[in-house]
Motif scaffolding. Structure first.
Motif, mmCIF file in Angstrom:
data_model
loop_
_atom_site.group_PDB
_atom_site.id
_atom_site.type_symbol
_atom_site.label_atom_id
_atom_site.label_comp_id
_atom_site.label_asym_id
_atom_site.label_seq_id
_atom_site.Cartn_x
_atom_site.Cartn_y
_atom_site.Cartn_z
ATOM 1 N N SER A 85 0.816 -1.212 0.000
ATOM 2 C CA SER A 85 0.000 0.000 0.000
ATOM 3 C C SER A 85 0.851 1.265 0.000
ATOM 4 O O SER A 85 1.617 1.500 0.944
ATOM 5 N N LYS A 118 -12.669 -5.234 -0.622
ATOM 6 C CA LYS A 118 -12.360 -4.374 -1.763
ATOM 7 C C LYS A 118 -13.272 -4.742 -2.920
ATOM 8 O O LYS A 118 -13.583 -5.916 -3.120
ATOM 9 N N MET A 169 -7.422 5.660 6.553
ATOM 10 C CA MET A 169 -6.524 5.576 5.390
ATOM 11 C C MET A 169 -5.865 4.202 5.289
ATOM 12 O O MET A 169 -5.518 3.769 4.202
ATOM 13 N N GLY A 170 -5.666 3.533 6.441
ATOM 14 C CA GLY A 170 -5.083 2.201 6.389
ATOM 15 C C GLY A 170 -3.999 1.904 7.405
ATOM 16 O O GLY A 170 -3.555 0.764 7.516
ATOM 17 N N ARG A 203 -0.276 4.160 0.546
ATOM 18 C CA ARG A 203 -0.752 4.993 1.652
ATOM 19 C C ARG A 203 -0.055 4.613 2.954
ATOM 20 O O ARG A 203 0.321 5.493 3.729
ATOM 21 N N GLU A 252 -10.363 5.734 -8.443
ATOM 22 C CA GLU A 252 -9.975 5.745 -7.032
ATOM 23 C C GLU A 252 -10.542 4.591 -6.195
ATOM 24 O O GLU A 252 -9.819 4.059 -5.339
ATOM 25 N N PRO A 253 -11.776 4.167 -6.392
ATOM 26 C CA PRO A 253 -12.323 3.119 -5.515
ATOM 27 C C PRO A 253 -11.667 1.749 -5.672
ATOM 28 O O PRO A 253 -11.779 0.902 -4.796
ATOM 29 N N THR A 299 -7.169 -3.150 7.146
ATOM 30 C CA THR A 299 -8.243 -2.174 7.347
ATOM 31 C C THR A 299 -9.486 -2.663 6.622
ATOM 32 O O THR A 299 -9.404 -3.070 5.460
ATOM 33 N N TYR A 307 -13.774 3.254 -1.225
ATOM 34 C CA TYR A 307 -13.524 4.695 -1.173
ATOM 35 C C TYR A 307 -12.185 4.985 -0.492
ATOM 36 O O TYR A 307 -11.663 4.160 0.250
ATOM 37 N N ALA A 308 -11.667 6.171 -0.789
ATOM 38 C CA ALA A 308 -10.424 6.647 -0.185
ATOM 39 C C ALA A 308 -10.694 7.978 0.499
ATOM 40 O O ALA A 308 -11.016 8.963 -0.161
ATOM 41 N N LYS A 320 -9.645 -0.364 -2.847
ATOM 42 C CA LYS A 320 -9.839 0.302 -1.560
ATOM 43 C C LYS A 320 -10.934 -0.394 -0.757
ATOM 44 O O LYS A 320 -12.002 -0.700 -1.291
#
Length: 192
Positions: free
Chosen positions: A14, A86, A175-176, A16, A146-147, A75, A154-155, A150
């Protein structure tokens, strides 16, 4: 936490999570864990995220020979006791986002740290409330790309932020990687 020499392996691909570790000054290398992320029948969401984070850290701990500490996280978005995971495709993402629309859901982030033959873990629980979403907004959001990949489709750190009416808990956890809990665990093995 400003030592530039990696003393930690992040068991995640990831970007993020990498950014969040950079944010708190933890030098790290990356070795993603490849484990199945499938809830067991009747497994509560809290137990699931803890198990997955622990399995990720164990897989990387056993795969590496450097002796570096290993940090992993999982997450999940949970609504009405259901783990969303996801999205597999547009229809799946649209279903998730329609369910989240106008409602409050939970985001669970488990963190697992292995070092010196020991294991520590922490769990962050956040509550996120979405405003009502239209089908056109959901389709446009999916089209943004973006999705994909995730949890909950969503992010919070991206375009998905415009859907969020209220958050209670850990922004970084949504966020994770919940930074408070992560820093607390890392403090146990000399990151500080």
């Amino acid at each position: 936490m400003n030592d530039p020499t990696p003393r930690l392996i992040l068991a995640s691909a990831s970007p993020r999570r990498r950014e969040l570790l950079d944010q708190i000054g933890v030098a790290h290398s990356v070795l993603p864990a490849d484990i199945p992320e499938i809830p067991r029948p009747g497994e509560p969401p809290e137990a699931y995220v803890r198990r997955i984070a622990a399995e990720k850290s164990l897989a990387v701990w056993e795969a590496q020979s450097s002796g570096l500490a290993v940090l992993a996280a999982d997450t999940e978005v949970v609504l009405d006791g259901e783990i969303f995971g996801k999205p597999q495709n547009f229809e799946h993402a649209a279903w998730m986002l329609a369910r989240l629309s106008g409602r409050e859901h939970r985001v669970l982030s488990a963190v697992s740290l292995r070092a010196e033959g020991q294991h520590w873990e922490a769990l962050s629980l956040s509550t996120v409330e979405f405003r009502a979403l239209t089908p056109a907004e959901i389709a446009a959001y999916w089209a943004s790309g973006e999705p994909q990949g995730k949890a909950g489709a969503y992010a919070i750190q991206g375009r998905g932020a415009r859907f969020i009416r209220h958050i209670a808990g850990s922004y970084s956890g949504v966020m994770g990687l919940p930074l408070y809990e992560t820093a607390e665990l890392l403090g146990r093995v000399g990151f500080g």
